[in-house]
Design a protein around this motif. Structure first.
Motif, PDB file in Angstrom:
ATOM      1  N   VAL A  53       0.831  -1.211   0.000  1.00  0.00           N
ATOM      2  CA  VAL A  53       0.000   0.000   0.000  1.00  0.00           C
ATOM      3  C   VAL A  53       0.865   1.262   0.000  1.00  0.00           C
ATOM      4  O   VAL A  53       0.567   2.222  -0.711  1.00  0.00           O
ATOM      5  N   LEU A  54       1.955   1.262   0.755  1.00  0.00           N
ATOM      6  CA  LEU A  54       2.829   2.442   0.784  1.00  0.00           C
ATOM      7  C   LEU A  54       3.575   2.618  -0.528  1.00  0.00           C
ATOM      8  O   LEU A  54       3.705   3.741  -1.020  1.00  0.00           O
ATOM      9  N   ARG A  55       4.047   1.528  -1.109  1.00  0.00           N
ATOM     10  CA  ARG A  55       4.776   1.627  -2.386  1.00  0.00           C
ATOM     11  C   ARG A  55       3.874   2.093  -3.523  1.00  0.00           C
ATOM     12  O   ARG A  55       4.313   2.814  -4.406  1.00  0.00           O
ATOM     13  N   ARG A  56       2.633   1.640  -3.495  1.00  0.00           N
ATOM     14  CA  ARG A  56       1.699   2.025  -4.556  1.00  0.00           C
ATOM     15  C   ARG A  56       1.091   3.401  -4.301  1.00  0.00           C
ATOM     16  O   ARG A  56       0.364   3.907  -5.148  1.00  0.00           O
ATOM     17  N   GLN A  57       1.356   3.965  -3.150  1.00  0.00           N
ATOM     18  CA  GLN A  57       0.848   5.283  -2.773  1.00  0.00           C
ATOM     19  C   GLN A  57      -0.656   5.404  -3.037  1.00  0.00           C
ATOM     20  O   GLN A  57      -1.122   6.322  -3.718  1.00  0.00           O
ATOM     21  N   PRO A  59      -4.528   6.242  -2.624  1.00  0.00           N
ATOM     22  CA  PRO A  59      -5.089   7.514  -2.159  1.00  0.00           C
ATOM     23  C   PRO A  59      -5.608   7.476  -0.721  1.00  0.00           C
ATOM     24  O   PRO A  59      -5.548   8.479  -0.019  1.00  0.00           O
ATOM     25  N   ASN A  60      -6.136   6.351  -0.290  1.00  0.00           N
ATOM     26  CA  ASN A  60      -6.665   6.235   1.068  1.00  0.00           C
ATOM     27  C   ASN A  60      -6.209   4.891   1.656  1.00  0.00           C
ATOM     28  O   ASN A  60      -6.919   3.890   1.558  1.00  0.00           O
ATOM     29  N   PRO A  61      -5.014   4.866   2.272  1.00  0.00           N
ATOM     30  CA  PRO A  61      -4.487   3.594   2.766  1.00  0.00           C
ATOM     31  C   PRO A  61      -5.359   2.964   3.854  1.00  0.00           C
ATOM     32  O   PRO A  61      -5.458   1.738   3.930  1.00  0.00           O
ATOM     33  N   GLY A 132      -4.069  -0.235   8.338  1.00  0.00           N
ATOM     34  CA  GLY A 132      -4.447   0.949   7.564  1.00  0.00           C
ATOM     35  C   GLY A 132      -4.160   2.247   8.300  1.00  0.00           C
ATOM     36  O   GLY A 132      -3.685   3.215   7.701  1.00  0.00           O
ATOM     37  N   ALA A 133      -4.426   2.278   9.594  1.00  0.00           N
ATOM     38  CA  ALA A 133      -4.121   3.477  10.395  1.00  0.00           C
ATOM     39  C   ALA A 133      -2.614   3.704  10.432  1.00  0.00           C
ATOM     40  O   ALA A 133      -2.139   4.853  10.339  1.00  0.00           O
ATOM     41  N   SER A 134      -1.859   2.619  10.521  1.00  0.00           N
ATOM     42  CA  SER A 134      -0.392   2.732  10.504  1.00  0.00           C
ATOM     43  C   SER A 134       0.084   3.277   9.158  1.00  0.00           C
ATOM     44  O   SER A 134       0.942   4.165   9.109  1.00  0.00           O
ATOM     45  N   ALA A 135      -0.457   2.749   8.080  1.00  0.00           N
ATOM     46  CA  ALA A 135      -0.078   3.214   6.740  1.00  0.00           C
ATOM     47  C   ALA A 135      -0.446   4.677   6.550  1.00  0.00           C
ATOM     48  O   ALA A 135       0.332   5.457   5.983  1.00  0.00           O
ATOM     49  N   ILE A 138       2.085   6.762   8.457  1.00  0.00           N
ATOM     50  CA  ILE A 138       3.381   6.771   7.768  1.00  0.00           C
ATOM     51  C   ILE A 138       3.310   7.656   6.538  1.00  0.00           C
ATOM     52  O   ILE A 138       4.199   8.480   6.291  1.00  0.00           O
ATOM     53  N   GLN A 139       2.232   7.498   5.773  1.00  0.00           N
ATOM     54  CA  GLN A 139       2.060   8.304   4.562  1.00  0.00           C
ATOM     55  C   GLN A 139       1.980   9.796   4.901  1.00  0.00           C
ATOM     56  O   GLN A 139       2.580  10.626   4.240  1.00  0.00           O
ATOM     57  N   ARG A 140       1.273  10.110   5.950  1.00  0.00           N
ATOM     58  CA  ARG A 140       1.121  11.506   6.381  1.00  0.00           C
ATOM     59  C   ARG A 140       2.453  12.078   6.848  1.00  0.00           C
ATOM     60  O   ARG A 140       2.793  13.235   6.547  1.00  0.00           O
ATOM     61  N   THR A 141       3.226  11.278   7.569  1.00  0.00           N
ATOM     62  CA  THR A 141       4.534  11.716   8.061  1.00  0.00           C
ATOM     63  C   THR A 141       5.482  11.980   6.881  1.00  0.00           C
ATOM     64  O   THR A 141       6.264  12.933   6.915  1.00  0.00           O
TER      65      THR A 141
END
Length: 144
Positions: A53-57, A59-61, A132-135, A138-141
């Motif tokens: 999910v992080l690699r594919r970026q 829109p809403n992890p 999902g909350a973790s992703a 991480i994405q937000r950070t």
């Protein structure tokens, strides 16, 4: 759905199936509870979910991983039901307390299996939401 989740249905099913591999191994007693291998079967698939999910970026992890978790929950529920007799060596769980022996065996089995099915759905969905909350965090950070 692909646009909203950022993942195709086959990828969602594949990610859920990676986690579901543990279920028959556990239900059939092929993996010892508490072993290192059992731990790997629990945590490695969740890490794979997170990395994909992080690699594919997407829109809403949070949403994407909750859907993966729900899909995993469905697989978990179905596999548990299919392997019910083997998992409990012919001695399935029974109701206790005030309900012990109060219901017909068929109704009792239906209730216990129904709760197990629902529990599997909840377990999968909650796991997906936690990852999902973790992703999301991480994405937000990464963006700041």
């Amino acid at each position: 759905m692909h646009r909203k989740l950022g993942l195709s249905v086959p990828i969602i099913v594949l990610l859920a199936a990676i986690a579901a591999i543990r279920v028959p191994l556990h239900d059939l007693g092929l993996v010892l509870e508490g072993s290192v291998f059992a731990g790997l079967l629990v945590f490695v698939p969740l890490a794979i979910w997170l990395v994909v999910v992080l690699r594919r970026q997407v829109p809403n992890p949070f949403l994407a991983l909750t859907v993966i978790g729900l899909t995993y929950g469905v697989m978990l529920a179905v596999i548990h039901q299919l392997l019910w007799t083997a998992a409990f060596d012919g001695s399935p769980p029974r109701l206790g307390g005030n309900l012990e022996g109060a219901l017909t065996p068929g109704l009792e089995a239906l209730i216990v299996r129904g709760f197990a099915f629902f529990s599997s759905l909840v377990t999968g969905t909650v796991l997906g939401a936690i990852v999902g909350a973790s992703a999301w965090a991480i994405q937000r950070t990464r963006r700041t």
